[in-house]
Write a protein that holds these residues in place. Structure first.
Motif, short mmCIF file in Angstrom:
data_model
loop_
_atom_site.label_atom_id
_atom_site.label_comp_id
_atom_site.label_asym_id
_atom_site.label_seq_id
_atom_site.Cartn_x
_atom_site.Cartn_y
_atom_site.Cartn_z
N HIS A 155 0.87 -1.18 0.00
CA HIS A 155 0.00 0.00 0.00
C HIS A 155 0.90 1.23 0.00
O HIS A 155 1.68 1.45 0.93
N ASN A 156 0.81 2.02 -1.07
CA ASN A 156 1.65 3.21 -1.25
C ASN A 156 3.14 2.85 -1.27
O ASN A 156 3.99 3.67 -0.91
N MET A 157 3.45 1.62 -1.67
CA MET A 157 4.81 1.18 -1.91
C MET A 157 4.77 0.26 -3.15
O MET A 157 3.73 -0.34 -3.43
N VAL A 158 5.89 0.16 -3.86
CA VAL A 158 5.91 -0.58 -5.13
C VAL A 158 7.02 -1.63 -5.09
O VAL A 158 8.18 -1.32 -4.76
N TYR A 159 6.65 -2.88 -5.43
CA TYR A 159 7.64 -3.94 -5.57
C TYR A 159 7.89 -4.17 -7.06
O TYR A 159 6.95 -4.39 -7.84
N ASP A 160 9.16 -4.11 -7.47
CA ASP A 160 9.49 -4.16 -8.90
C ASP A 160 9.61 -5.58 -9.44
O ASP A 160 9.85 -5.76 -10.63
N GLY A 161 9.44 -6.61 -8.60
CA GLY A 161 9.56 -7.98 -9.07
C GLY A 161 10.97 -8.51 -9.11
O GLY A 161 11.19 -9.68 -9.43
N HIS A 162 11.96 -7.69 -8.78
CA HIS A 162 13.37 -8.09 -8.80
C HIS A 162 14.00 -7.92 -7.42
O HIS A 162 15.22 -7.67 -7.33
N GLY A 163 13.20 -8.02 -6.39
CA GLY A 163 13.71 -7.98 -5.02
C GLY A 163 13.74 -6.62 -4.38
O GLY A 163 14.06 -6.50 -3.19
N ARG A 164 13.39 -5.56 -5.12
CA ARG A 164 13.52 -4.20 -4.60
C ARG A 164 12.13 -3.60 -4.31
O ARG A 164 11.25 -3.62 -5.17
#
Length: 250
Positions: A123-132
């Motif tokens: 929520h109001n944060m983004v996971y890029d799919g590459h661990g970050r």
């Protein structure tokens, strides 16, 4: 006839019927009666005034209730309904703060020693799919992570780190680190089985917008994948920057 021929005169009593035997009140009693009468009139006046004021309050309360009832009816509309109109829910500021919880993947392990996660909830944060995990709002965040490893070899050094990549610096910054030399136990060596070991890190850090948080393992080959024993998360506990906040006004 009296003796010696001399007669006596009878006594005559005269009764004055117009005479008054009621004592007249004194001047002091008359003044007290007038004061009592004025005091009684004053009490009556105050009572009437109280009734008028009470009536005014009741009338104002009635008009206010009538106005609110009309407003609710206008919101409901002309259609007859027994349902009570509900107010749209208002999110508490605490509920609007960013947070994220990522779990370990069962098949994907890492990219260049960066642990990969499954996009669980953000929520109001983004996971890029590459661990970050990317930060969108500046504030103080509670960061936590746990990893599980198999240290069944003779001896091995395990480095578990939480890193921060920011545009303000060229190199990433180490936020937390756990260093341990694990050696295979006698029981695990005799049975030829696994020697499971886990590392947990947690702390509070000031993060700015567009900062990226990720977890690394130096000896990633010992990482045991799975969503239960491996996770990473973050949630904001205070927005903004305390060091740059203006002092409170007295």
């Amino acid at each position: 006839m009296a003796e010696d021929g001399v007669g006596t005169r009878p006594q005559v009593f005269v009764v004055d019927r117009q005479a008054s035997y009621i004592s007249q009140p004194s001047g002091k009693s008359s003044r007290w009666a007038r004061v009592s009468q004025k005091f009684l009139l004053l009490l009556v006046g105050l009572t009437l005034l109280g009734l008028v004021v009470e009536g005014c309050f009741i009338y104002r309360l009635y008009k206010k209730t009538e106005f609110q009832g009309g407003a609710i009816m206008r919101q409901v509309g002309p259609k007859e309904s027994n349902e009570i109109p509900t107010v749209p829910p208002h999110l508490d500021p605490v509920q609007q703060r960013p947070f994220a919880h990522l779990t370990g993947s069962s098949h994907l392990i890492s990219e260049n020693e960066v642990v990969l996660w499954v996009h669980d909830v953000t929520h109001n944060m983004v996971y890029d799919g590459h661990g970050r995990l990317s930060v969108e709002k500046e504030g103080y965040y509670y960061l936590y992570t746990k990893v599980t490893l198999n240290a069944a070899e003779e001896c091995s050094a395990i480095h578990h780190k939480v890193m921060k990549a920011t545009e303000r610096y060229d190199d990433p910054i180490v936020l937390m680190r756990s260093k341990s030399n694990r050696c295979q136990t006698t029981r695990a060596k005799a049975s030829g089985g696994e020697d499971m070991w886990n590392s947990f890190l947690a702390g509070i850090f000031h993060l700015q917008s567009e900062d990226k948080i990720y977890v690394t393992l130096d000896n990633i080959s010992k990482f045991r994948p799975g969503p239960i024993d491996n996770f990473m998360g973050a949630f904001m506990i205070f927005p903004g920057n305390i060091l740059h906040a203006s002092p409170p006004t007295l």
